[in-house]
Enzyme design. Structure first.
Site, PDB file in Angstrom:
ATOM      1  CD  GLU A  45      -2.345  -0.957   2.485  1.00  0.00           C
ATOM      2  OE1 GLU A  45      -2.678   0.414   3.245  1.00  0.00           O
ATOM      3  OE2 GLU A  45      -3.698  -1.381   3.077  1.00  0.00           O
ATOM      4  N   GLY A  46       1.989   1.151  -0.165  1.00  0.00           N
ATOM      5  CA  GLY A  46       3.067   2.886   0.206  1.00  0.00           C
ATOM      6  C   GLY A  46       3.136   2.240   1.815  1.00  0.00           C
TER       7      GLY A  46
END
Length: 335
Positions: A315-316
């Protein structure tokens, strides 16, 4: 379609590096007392070409796509989780949503090839629909995508970054099955053994991991002739990785700081680096994930991670967690 890749020149500058080091050495502290934060500051100064580096409008880019290979049981979760998580990003309830808010990161989520029609809900802030197809094909039966689809996804990533403001790009992704694609890309482009490149992803048990490794060996053998960066990317997928490749190439040309999240984001950088050898100069590795191939991937890129927190979310999230360190390194130089 034809694809003209960005020009990515070396940022090596001995004179600027010397000036940056002089600044760091003459702060009110013992030489080297801030350890790796000083090396980070010097790197950021070189990337941004400034003795007083400062970030503006940092962008968190989360690219999402589904993988045909997921139907072969390479993940502990079904493909429907991909679109459900995208909805969670947009609703503000995911980990990256929280971290982006906390650190003032503009969050853009991209449907690169999710098996879901987000357009039915109408336009939504923070969502870009750049769908190539509703998921890649099954890489165990043929190429995950055509060369034309691969080029289109890369071009989408390049065009998207050209539209985004700022001088820092943080990479994130979502796609059930995409650790398999990353493992395959690492094995092929870095010449690593597939077993060493392959971990449990979202949480496979020992038997599931053994099946996954066996299947990925078969996929590698099936695509033995996919030896170039583009043919390997097309063979193994996915659309979100290819879109990130384009985003990385464009950000590198524009001399933005590229903050690399985990295993899959690093695989996109590996492909971009294979296409344009100076890409990794612009990159900062946020962390080393719990996925075993990530260490091999970072070594192949010549990057040392800032954090090691045993993250395996994607997701970062790792990039967002590392972001304050980058901001601090710039402020130490500048202030």
């Amino acid at each position: 379609m034809t694809l003209e890749l960005p020009v990515v020149e070396s940022i090596d500058d001995a004179a600027l590096a010397a000036r940056l080091q002089h600044l760091l050495d003459h702060k009110t502290k013992p030489l080297g007392a801030l350890g790796r934060l000083e090396a980070l500051g010097l790197r950021l100064g070189l990337i941004l070409g400034s003795e007083a580096p400062a970030f503006s409008a940092p962008q968190m880019l989360v690219c999402a796509g589904d993988h045909g290979l997921a139907a072969r049981g390479v993940s502990a979760y079904p493909s429907d989780v991909t679109w459900q998580m995208v909805e969670n990003f947009l609703a503000g309830g995911a980990a990256i949503s929280v971290l982006a808010r906390q650190h003032g990161l503009a969050l853009t989520v991209v449907d690169c090839g999710v098996r879901h029609d987000f357009a039915l809900a109408g336009p939504r802030e923070g969502l870009r629909i750049l769908k190539i197809a509703p998921g890649t094909a099954d890489a165990s039966a043929g190429p995950a995508m055509s060369i034309a689809q691969c080029r289109e996804a890369i071009a989408n990533g390049m065009a998207l970054v050209r539209e985004l403001p700022g001088n820092a790009l943080l990479l994130g992704e979502m796609g059930i099955g995409n650790t398999s694609a990353a493992s395959l890309l690492l094995a092929r482009l870095a010449g690593q053994d597939i077993d060493a490149c392959t971990g449990s992803g979202t949480g496979l048990d020992a038997a599931g991991l053994a099946r996954k490794r066996g299947l990925l060996r078969e996929v590698l053998a099936l695509h033995a002739d996919a030896g170039t960066p583009l043919t390997a990317l097309a063979a193994f997928g996915g659309f979100e990785i290819a879109t990130l490749v384009g985003a990385v190439l464009q950000a590198a040309e524009e001399r933005r700081v590229i903050v690399v999240d985990g295993f899959i984001a690093s695989a996109a950088v590996l492909v971009a680096q294979a296409l344009r050898p100076h890409v990794a100069q612009r990159c900062v590795a946020a962390h080393e994930s719990a996925e075993p191939g990530h260490r091999l991937l970072l070594e192949a890129l010549g990057l040392e991670p800032l954090l090691k927190l045993d993250l395996r979310l994607g997701e970062g999230s790792g990039a967002a967690l590392a972001w304050p360190l980058l901001d601090s390194a710039c402020r130490i130089l500048r202030e």
